[in-house]
Design a protein around this motif. Structure first.
Motif, mmCIF file in Angstrom:
data_model
loop_
_atom_site.group_PDB
_atom_site.id
_atom_site.type_symbol
_atom_site.label_atom_id
_atom_site.label_comp_id
_atom_site.label_asym_id
_atom_site.label_seq_id
_atom_site.Cartn_x
_atom_site.Cartn_y
_atom_site.Cartn_z
ATOM 1 N N PHE A 48 -4.793 -4.481 6.021
ATOM 2 C CA PHE A 48 -4.761 -4.922 7.445
ATOM 3 C C PHE A 48 -5.709 -6.222 7.571
ATOM 4 C CE2 PHE A 48 -4.743 -0.223 8.685
ATOM 5 C CZ PHE A 48 -3.293 -0.144 8.851
ATOM 6 N N LYS A 49 -6.600 -6.436 6.793
ATOM 7 C CA LYS A 49 -7.575 -7.555 6.791
ATOM 8 C C LYS A 49 -6.871 -8.717 6.408
ATOM 9 C CE LYS A 49 -11.897 -4.952 5.979
ATOM 10 N NZ LYS A 49 -12.863 -4.733 5.090
ATOM 11 N N HIS A 56 0.851 -1.272 0.032
ATOM 12 C CA HIS A 56 0.033 0.020 -0.047
ATOM 13 C C HIS A 56 0.882 1.108 0.075
ATOM 14 C CE1 HIS A 56 -3.258 2.850 0.883
ATOM 15 N NE2 HIS A 56 -2.480 3.343 1.494
ATOM 16 N N LEU A 81 -9.326 -4.672 12.319
ATOM 17 C CA LEU A 81 -9.490 -5.139 11.203
ATOM 18 C C LEU A 81 -8.692 -6.291 10.946
ATOM 19 C CD1 LEU A 81 -9.513 -1.623 8.930
ATOM 20 C CD2 LEU A 81 -11.502 -3.458 9.470
ATOM 21 N N ASP A 86 -7.159 -0.860 4.184
ATOM 22 C CA ASP A 86 -8.018 -1.646 4.968
ATOM 23 C C ASP A 86 -7.926 -3.179 4.525
ATOM 24 O OD1 ASP A 86 -9.001 0.677 6.499
ATOM 25 O OD2 ASP A 86 -11.087 0.331 5.475
ATOM 26 N N ASN A 87 -7.609 -3.265 3.272
ATOM 27 C CA ASN A 87 -7.842 -4.556 2.811
ATOM 28 C C ASN A 87 -6.147 -5.390 3.126
ATOM 29 O OD1 ASN A 87 -10.221 -5.429 1.687
ATOM 30 N ND2 ASN A 87 -9.771 -4.224 -0.168
ATOM 31 N N ASP A 138 -6.009 -1.336 -0.926
ATOM 32 C CA ASP A 138 -6.047 -0.206 0.039
ATOM 33 C C ASP A 138 -5.694 -0.910 1.199
ATOM 34 O OD1 ASP A 138 -8.318 -1.461 1.257
ATOM 35 O OD2 ASP A 138 -9.771 -0.850 -0.220
ATOM 36 N N LYS A 142 -8.632 0.910 15.812
ATOM 37 C CA LYS A 142 -9.540 0.503 14.609
ATOM 38 C C LYS A 142 -8.982 -0.292 13.753
ATOM 39 C CE LYS A 142 -12.162 2.879 10.888
ATOM 40 N NZ LYS A 142 -12.488 4.113 10.411
ATOM 41 N N ALA A 143 -7.655 -0.081 13.587
ATOM 42 C CA ALA A 143 -6.673 -0.615 12.486
ATOM 43 C C ALA A 143 -6.551 -2.047 13.025
ATOM 44 C CB ALA A 143 -5.575 -0.028 12.236
#
Length: 327
Positions: A192-193, A171, A219, A189-190, A187, A215-216
């Motif tokens: 992190f997931k 990223h 995920l 978020d993805n 991205d 928050k991160a």
């Protein structure tokens, strides 16, 4: 021209001597850090060279008063300098670049140490506990590694990791086409997931502050490993500790940490650490802590000094300077 080099270390001496002769400049070295007390040493110098000491607004003002026009930090990061005050006073600032292999190699070493539980293995071995209980590790080809930031160091990490057979996600706000053969840009978020391991290679900016937070972490995969050889401010340390204690985070390897200034690079044996979170993290068996040493190779030190000197010369000659910070 003349340059005053603060925070001179013995390992830098040969390079200061070599490059001052090569570029025909006079470098005056002092062991002291820049401070209000040592600032008068800079009187008569247009350029000073520093390392990671905090150069706050008051100190920038003092240097300006003494006639300093250019501050070169022998580091990639420059968040320790008050750029707002520098801009206000017209004091220009530069950083340096150095061999990306230094930090990239160290990052991969920390990744391997984290997933193979080397800290626990070594601590047990030191007390002659050679049992296998609790030290079963993971293999990189079975894991997905998320690289956040694909500048020179991040790209080098990706290149080196490509030989391990792991899946690599990346990223960055600026995607690098060359990297797309070894990594898939996604991205944040993805990343992190989907990552089993997340390694950070970003500068410290307002936008990146605490990019790893509660928050991160929520995920992320259960048991994720977090590696940071970039800047401590990228991680909310309180949230990281909570994630480790709750076992959401499987382990971490941190070469940098928040509020490390005045701790790292000092011999503090027998003293109480003035950083509670650092003391807590050091106590965890699945957290590796090293003292901002990822950069520290012979090639990197040579590069740091040569490029700091070159940057000062370019400033003094009013030439285009690739290391000057746009403030």
């Amino acid at each position: 021209m003349r340059i005053l080099a603060y925070s001179h270390r013995r390992d830098e001496t040969q390079y200061f001597e070599e490059f001052s002769k090569k570029y025909n400049v006079e470098v005056v070295s002092c062991n002291e850090e820049p401070s209000l007390e040592t600032a008068p040493l800079a009187k008569g110098f247009d350029c000073i060279s520093i390392i990671t000491t905090n150069i706050n607004s008051e100190l920038v003002g003092k240097f300006h008063e003494l006639g300093v026009k250019f501050i070169s930090t022998r580091t990639i990061g420059y968040d320790h300098i008050d750029l707002k005050k520098a801009k206000e006073l017209g004091v220009r600032v530069g950083n340096v670049t150095y061999s990306p292999n230094s930090v990239a190699d160290y990052t991969i070493m920390l990744i391997l140490m984290a997933v193979r539980k080397v800290k626990l293995i070594m601590e047990r071995s030191n007390v002659q506990d050679f049992s296998l209980r609790g030290i079963q590790g993971k293999e990189l080809p079975n894991l997905t590694i998320g690289v956040v930031g694909t500048g020179k160091i991040g790209r080098t990490v990706i290149k080196h990791l490509s030989g391990f057979g792991c899946k690599i996600l990346a990223h960055d706000i600026y995607e690098n086409d060359e990297m797309k053969s070894n990594a898939k840009y996604v991205d944040l978020d993805n990343l992190f997931k989907d990552s089993d391991i997340i390694t950070l290679h970003m500068p410290a900016t307002d936008d990146n502050y605490h990019i790893i937070n509660k928050k991160a972490i929520k995920l992320m995969k259960d048991g994720v490993f977090i590696i940071n050889t970039a800047r401590g401010s990228l991680i909310n340390t309180n949230d990281l500790i909570h994630g480790i204690e709750s076992k959401k985070i499987g382990g971490a390897a941190l070469d940098v940490i928040e509020q490390e200034s005045n701790i790292y690079y000092s011999d503090l044996k027998g003293e109480t650490l003035k950083n509670r979170n650092l003391a807590i993290l050091k106590s965890f068996p699945n957290v590796i802590i090293t003292p901002h040493a990822a950069f520290y190779t012979d090639q990197a030190v040579s590069d740091m000094i040569e490029n700091s000197i070159k940057s000062c010369i370019l400033f003094s000659e009013n030439k285009e300077n690739p290391w000057e910070i746009d403030i």
